[in-house]
Enzyme design. Structure first.
Site, PDB file in Angstrom:
ATOM      1  N   HIS A  46       0.832  -1.205   0.000  1.00  0.00           N
ATOM      2  CA  HIS A  46       0.000   0.000   0.000  1.00  0.00           C
ATOM      3  C   HIS A  46       0.874   1.264   0.000  1.00  0.00           C
ATOM      4  O   HIS A  46       0.603   2.226  -0.729  1.00  0.00           O
ATOM      5  CB  HIS A  46      -0.904  -0.014   1.231  1.00  0.00           C
ATOM      6  CG  HIS A  46      -1.887   1.116   1.279  1.00  0.00           C
ATOM      7  ND1 HIS A  46      -2.929   1.239   0.377  1.00  0.00           N
ATOM      8  CD2 HIS A  46      -1.981   2.190   2.100  1.00  0.00           C
ATOM      9  CE1 HIS A  46      -3.627   2.330   0.654  1.00  0.00           C
ATOM     10  NE2 HIS A  46      -3.063   2.919   1.699  1.00  0.00           N
ATOM     11  N   GLU A  68      -2.340  -5.685  -4.273  1.00  0.00           N
ATOM     12  CA  GLU A  68      -2.959  -5.293  -3.011  1.00  0.00           C
ATOM     13  C   GLU A  68      -4.367  -5.887  -2.882  1.00  0.00           C
ATOM     14  O   GLU A  68      -4.783  -6.309  -1.795  1.00  0.00           O
ATOM     15  CB  GLU A  68      -3.009  -3.762  -2.943  1.00  0.00           C
ATOM     16  CG  GLU A  68      -3.419  -3.185  -1.617  1.00  0.00           C
ATOM     17  CD  GLU A  68      -3.463  -1.671  -1.698  1.00  0.00           C
ATOM     18  OE1 GLU A  68      -2.752  -1.026  -0.918  1.00  0.00           O
ATOM     19  OE2 GLU A  68      -4.208  -1.132  -2.540  1.00  0.00           O
ATOM     20  N   ASN A 402      25.015 -23.079  -9.339  1.00  0.00           N
ATOM     21  CA  ASN A 402      25.811 -24.284  -9.572  1.00  0.00           C
ATOM     22  C   ASN A 402      25.565 -25.333  -8.499  1.00  0.00           C
ATOM     23  O   ASN A 402      25.409 -26.518  -8.792  1.00  0.00           O
ATOM     24  CB  ASN A 402      27.303 -23.924  -9.605  1.00  0.00           C
ATOM     25  CG  ASN A 402      27.800 -23.663 -11.015  1.00  0.00           C
ATOM     26  OD1 ASN A 402      27.917 -24.577 -11.811  1.00  0.00           O
ATOM     27  ND2 ASN A 402      28.061 -22.406 -11.315  1.00  0.00           N
TER      28      ASN A 402
END
Length: 667
Positions: A46, A68, A402
């Site tokens: 918000h 939201e 990796n």
């Protein structure tokens, strides 16, 4: 409104809020019923939406608003926290991060988010309660109340639950000054104040319209809070350009299913002058400022000269027996020590800023590769110079990918080997001397010695007979060579060895090193050693024959004097008994081949005990001179690879002393 002056602040705070959302979403996946986490995520989203709207970045504001809505559905129990919801929110965070980075690069931050918005809409609408069966309950308002708000069944339940907990529900109507220009910004400030002590349930008009300034001169909202009405009124009134605040209390009548709003208190605050006076009384100025890193660099460079001159003054004060001069130099020493601590601390930031990006990345890779991985982060509070922090992110990403792709096995493979199906990945950081060590440790398959050795011989990096004499770790380090790869097939995630030479080059460019320890079937540890890049360090000055060396105090455990008979031998090496522990000894005169002017038979030997992690080593010197804060200077490109030397310094008498890197001497 001219917003350029606020751009840096917007970028910094946006990244902070996105990181907060990221961290809390990861926690929410583990605790899907924790509504407190949802509220924290909602508040960050918000706030970000409000900032973006104020700055004119509508794409960010729009996407954040859609995200939201989903969060609002979760916290109002309309939606459940599912893997699908978490995945889409993570995609939204990634989009928002890209848009913020685009703005930082000087672009407009626009991005095509049509598909993502559609997915968020589907989640929001597909999971919500059907409109049939949801009764819109109108509010009966006291005469004179300007705006009528309607709450649906869920919102009414929130009000009712709040009441049962002793928390009141209010309707606030806020009117702004007629001449107010930035109505949306003022409304956002009101909401920001309110959400610190309660929750906004409903607004009129809609939140996005209010924060965009699409209303006349007033707006209303339903608010639940344990704060008394007079405190609420006072908090709202502190916001500049608020002309009038009206508060009435909600009372839910369960029998009639109607909201009866009874006047609790009406407080009018008219006149801009009064508002401004109250704001001045309670206004708290910001305690932080943002300073360009280049300015701190310039300040540090100038201060280095002060440190050198301070050393010269200390030498001069010892020559001239003048108490006033001695007292002044001592005071200067105390003041400059405090100054340097402040300057250096301004450049140091927790490595957490880099580590924070990895949990989400590892979660995504684990899902993509059908692996189970538990990430453990140790030492995220370890501080490192800002310039190094900015450079190590990408190399760490490559090493972690990796480890996940080729280190940790699939669950079924791990189970067959007698391991838990969930792989364990540790990301560790710690200080040791004038360096920071970062380790990526996995409990995977380890590095296949046979494959690496065969490839190294094939590429001409080593002869077959020489390879047989090397340890597994020494063989494993060949994968850091340029163009080295043992992968059976190319992976779009990573290939063990592909690009690791680039990681090595990057570390060396930063003045660091990378090494590998591995055990077949048990796992691997990639260890990175990086300098703190502190220009001013505390050291112990020592004499080795006629030469002076500086040893960083941060590496020193203790100084001791040994008699000849206390120097022992084990496996052909000199050792000492240090509190019941056998510690190897290293003679600095032998390491640096210091020429001997005259032979002396010393009864005692001065030893500096240094540490690297859990390992200890004793450095044999001729004598201790004393502690000294020195300016660390690079030896330059021609002498950058001198063994066990990290730099040099100029002492107060003009002599140059080399600064030892104890980590290189500890095996």
């Amino acid at each position: 409104m001219e917003t350029d002056q606020y751009l840096d602040m917007f970028l910094d705070e946006s990244r902070e809020h996105l990181q907060a959302v990221n961290d809390h979403i990861l926690e929410l996946e583990k605790q899907p019923d924790n509504i407190d986490l949802v509220n924290e995520i909602f508040r960050s989203a918000h706030t970000l939406k409000g900032m973006a709207a104020t700055m004119g970045f509508e794409d960010i504001a729009s996407l954040t608003h859609k995200m939201e809505n989903v969060l609002d559905g979760i916290r109002n129990y309309k939606l459940n926290v599912t893997t699908e919801v978490i995945d889409v929110i993570f995609v939204a965070i990634e989009y928002l991060e890209n848009m913020v980075d685009s703005i930082a690069a000087g672009n407009d931050g626009k991005k095509d988010v049509t598909d993502l918005v559609a997915r968020l809409d589907m989640i929001e609408k597909g999971k919500s309660i059907k409109n049939e069966g949801v009764q819109e309950v109108a509010a009966t308002l006291e005469a004179g109340t300007p705006t009528e708000l309607q709450l649906d069944q869920f919102q009414l339940e929130i009000v009712q639950q709040a009441k049962e907990l002793g928390i009141n529900a209010y309707q606030l109507t806020v009117s702004l000054e007629d001449e107010c220009i930035l109505k949306g910004a003022r409304a956002y400030m009101v909401f920001d104040v309110m959400e610190k002590n309660g929750d906004i349930i409903k607004t009129n008009p809609a939140v996005e319209d209010i924060e965009e300034g699409n209303f006349d001169d007033s707006f209303s909202f339903v608010y639940v809070s344990s704060e008394p009405p007079e405190n609420i009124q006072e908090q709202v009134s502190k916001v500049s350009e608020v002309k009038n605040v009206e508060i009435v209390r909600f009372v839910v009548d369960n029998n009639s299913s109607q909201q009866q709003k009874q006047t609790e208190e009406k407080v009018e605050k008219k006149g801009k002058k009064v508002a401004d006076e109250k704001s001045e009384v309670t206004h708290h100025t910001s305690k932080t400022i943002r300073v360009n890193l280049e300015r701190i660099d310039d300040l540090l460079n100038i201060f280095e000269e002060v440190i050198i001159d301070r050393g010269r003054l200390e030498v001069i004060s010892e020559v001239f027996d003048n108490q006033e001069l001695t007292d002044t130099v001592e005071h200067l020493g105390r003041v400059t020590s405090e100054m340097q601590n402040l300057i250096l601390s301004m450049r140091m930031v927790p490595i957490e800023q880099v580590f924070n990006r990895f949990p989400r990345m590892i979660r995504g890779l684990a899902k993509e590769l059908n692996k189970k991985i538990n990430l453990e982060i140790i030492g995220s509070e370890t501080e490192l110079d800002r310039t190094v922090i900015d450079e190590i992110g990408d190399p760490l990403v490559h090493l972690i990918r990796n480890s996940i792709d080729h280190g940790i096995e699939l669950p079924e493979v791990r189970a067959q080997a007698g391991k838990s199906e969930e792989g364990h990945l540790i990301l560790r950081a710690y200080h040791s001397g004038n360096h920071v060590f970062i380790e990526i440790e996995d409990d995977g398959a380890g590095i296949n010695r046979e494959k690496v050795q065969m490839k190294a011989i094939e590429k001409g990096l080593i002869l077959a007979e020489e390879a047989e004499l090397l340890s597994d770790d020494e063989i494993a380090n060949f994968i850091l060579s340029s163009g080295f790869s043992t992968a059976d097939q190319i992976s779009d995630i990573s290939g063990r060895g592909v690009g690791l030479d680039v990681v090595k080059s990057k570390m060396e460019a930063l003045g660091g090193e990378i090494s590998i320890k591995t055990e077949k079937g048990k796992g691997s540890i990639f260890s990175i050693q990086l300098p703190l890049t502190l220009s001013i360090i505390a050291t112990l000055l020592v004499k080795v024959k006629h030469e002076t060396y500086a040893i960083p105090l941060s590496s020193i455990i203790e100084t001791v004097l040994l008699q000849d008979e206390q120097i022992l031998s084990a496996h052909g090496r000199k050792v000492m008994d240090f509190r019941g522990q056998v510690v190897p000894l290293v003679s600095l005169s032998e390491v640096f081949e210091v020429p001997i002017r005259e032979e002396k038979n010393e009864k005692y030997h001065a030893v500096v005990v240094v540490k690297k992690g859990e390992k200890l080593t004793g450095l044999i010197v001729d004598s201790f001179i004393g502690q000294k804060e020195v300016v660390l200077k690079s030896l330059g490109s021609y002498l950058k690879d001198v063994f066990a030397i990290s730099g040099a310094t100029i002492l107060g008498d003009g002599e140059v002393a080399l600064i030892i890197d104890p980590n290189a001497l500890i095996k």
